[in-house]
Design a protein around this motif. Structure first.
Motif, PDB file in Angstrom:
ATOM      1  N   UNK A  87     -27.306 -29.612 -10.779  1.00  9.22           N
ATOM      2  CA  UNK A  87     -25.931 -29.513 -10.845  1.00  9.22           C
ATOM      3  C   UNK A  87     -25.376 -28.310 -11.271  1.00  9.22           C
ATOM      4  N   UNK A  88     -25.147 -26.932 -11.098  1.00  7.25           N
ATOM      5  CA  UNK A  88     -24.807 -26.146 -11.362  1.00  7.25           C
ATOM      6  C   UNK A  88     -22.819 -25.748 -12.842  1.00  7.25           C
ATOM      7  N   UNK A  89     -23.909 -25.221 -13.349  1.00  9.38           N
ATOM      8  CA  UNK A  89     -22.265 -24.607 -14.276  1.00  9.38           C
ATOM      9  C   UNK A  89     -21.587 -25.760 -14.376  1.00  9.38           C
ATOM     10  N   UNK A  90     -21.872 -26.918 -15.156  1.00 11.87           N
ATOM     11  CA  UNK A  90     -21.169 -28.022 -15.434  1.00 11.87           C
ATOM     12  C   UNK A  90     -20.977 -27.930 -17.141  1.00 11.87           C
ATOM     13  N   UNK A  91     -19.612 -27.862 -17.097  1.00  5.29           N
ATOM     14  CA  UNK A  91     -18.629 -28.265 -18.162  1.00  5.29           C
ATOM     15  C   UNK A  91     -18.571 -29.276 -19.138  1.00  5.29           C
ATOM     16  N   UNK A  92     -19.077 -29.011 -19.973  1.00  6.96           N
ATOM     17  CA  UNK A  92     -18.435 -29.731 -21.285  1.00  6.96           C
ATOM     18  C   UNK A  92     -19.130 -31.843 -21.451  1.00  6.96           C
TER      19      UNK A  92
END
Length: 112
Positions: A87-92
């Motif tokens: 999963x790319x660029x997961x935030x938080x």
């Protein structure tokens, strides 16, 4: 041994994580009844997270970046070492579903 077991014990990503140069073991950072989150200290700008579901039901495990000592604004590529997916660029935070009596190993690369 069948192919599933063979692939499991020959998973080069899991072996590399286990035998990294840092050599620190993981520590439990979250426990919610039968759901556990373990974190292995960072190596090469990556944090390893092991999720465990010891219950008899499927469950979603919520991992906030604060649970694994990352800033909430950090973007992460989360690599599932068993499923070979990212999963790319997961935030938080991330919230994978686990089958009953199952685990996941995620290797998270920081993107600042």
């Amino acid at each position: 041994m069948d192919n599933t077991i063979y692939e499991l014990i020959r998973n080069t990503n899991v072996i590399a994580l286990n035998q990294d140069r840092v050599g620190f073991q993981g520590k439990k950072v979250k426990n919610n009844n039968y759901l556990d989150v373990w974190k292995k200290p960072p190596s090469n700008n990556k944090v390893a997270v092991v999720l465990g579901n010891r219950s008899s039901s499927n469950a979603i495990v919520v991992i906030s970046w604060t649970n694994i000592s990352l800033d909430l604004g950090t973007k992460v590529d989360a690599r599932d070492l068993w499923e070979h997916s990212t999963q790319s660029l997961v935030l938080g935070e991330i919230y994978p579903e686990l089958d009953s009596n199952a685990c996941k190993i995620l290797l998270q690369s920081h993107k600042t």
